[in-house]
Scaffold this motif. Structure first.
Motif, short mmCIF file in Angstrom:
data_model
loop_
_atom_site.label_atom_id
_atom_site.label_comp_id
_atom_site.label_asym_id
_atom_site.label_seq_id
_atom_site.Cartn_x
_atom_site.Cartn_y
_atom_site.Cartn_z
N ARG A 89 -6.07 4.88 -6.10
CA ARG A 89 -6.85 5.90 -5.41
C ARG A 89 -7.25 7.05 -6.34
NH1 ARG A 89 -3.07 4.36 -1.44
NH2 ARG A 89 -4.10 3.52 0.40
N SER B 99 -1.32 -8.20 -4.17
CA SER B 99 -2.39 -7.31 -3.75
C SER B 99 -1.75 -5.95 -3.52
CB SER B 99 -3.03 -7.82 -2.46
OG SER B 99 -4.01 -6.91 -2.01
N THR C 243 -5.65 -1.70 -6.80
CA THR C 243 -6.60 -0.61 -6.60
C THR C 243 -5.84 0.71 -6.67
OG1 THR C 243 -7.94 -1.99 -5.16
CG2 THR C 243 -8.32 0.39 -5.04
N ASP D 264 0.88 -1.17 0.00
CA ASP D 264 0.00 0.00 0.00
C ASP D 264 0.91 1.22 0.00
OD1 ASP D 264 -1.86 2.01 0.40
OD2 ASP D 264 -2.87 0.99 2.05
N THR D 265 0.86 2.00 -1.09
CA THR D 265 1.70 3.19 -1.18
C THR D 265 0.83 4.41 -1.46
OG1 THR D 265 3.56 4.26 -2.30
CG2 THR D 265 2.22 2.81 -3.64
N TYR D 266 1.17 5.51 -0.84
CA TYR D 266 0.42 6.74 -1.05
C TYR D 266 1.09 7.66 -2.06
CZ TYR D 266 -2.71 5.53 2.70
OH TYR D 266 -3.67 4.90 3.45
N ALA E 254 1.00 1.63 -7.75
CA ALA E 254 0.98 0.37 -7.03
C ALA E 254 1.97 -0.60 -7.67
CB ALA E 254 -0.43 -0.21 -7.03
N ILE F 293 -2.22 -1.51 -3.55
CA ILE F 293 -3.00 -0.28 -3.54
C ILE F 293 -2.01 0.86 -3.69
CG2 ILE F 293 -4.58 1.19 -2.24
CD1 ILE F 293 -5.36 -1.34 -0.63
#
Length: 84
Positions: free
Chosen positions: A70, A45, A68, A19-21, A25, A47
């Motif tokens: 954002r 998996s 996924t 999960d990276t902001y 991904a 994000i």
């Protein structure tokens, strides 16, 4: 293509959860004149701020992959040959 052009092949990425902001991904990109060959993503998996981007790939296999984004499309392919 010349003797200085890289050739990348036979990559396996397996059992990854992330999960990276800050960025994509997943980002895999070959060169237009030297495509990456034989990439397999398995049990991934991911994000990210942006989704999976795959460019200039011959034979991309994705098994149990969930991505996924954002902020944009979950999956973007350009000159990427998907195999099953």
């Amino acid at each position: 293509m010349n003797e200085g052009t890289p050739k990348i092949s036979n990559i396996v990425l397996r059992n990854i959860v992330l999960d990276t902001y800050a960025g994509n991904a997943v980002f895999i990109a070959g060169l237009p004149e030297s495509m990456i060959e034989n990439v397999r993503l398995e049990n991934v998996s991911a994000i990210g701020k942006y989704g999976l981007k795959a460019y200039n790939i011959k034979s991309l296999e994705m098994i149990n992959v969930s991505v996924t984004s954002r902020e944009d499309e979950d999956y973007q392919f350009h000159r990427a040959d998907l195999t099953r």
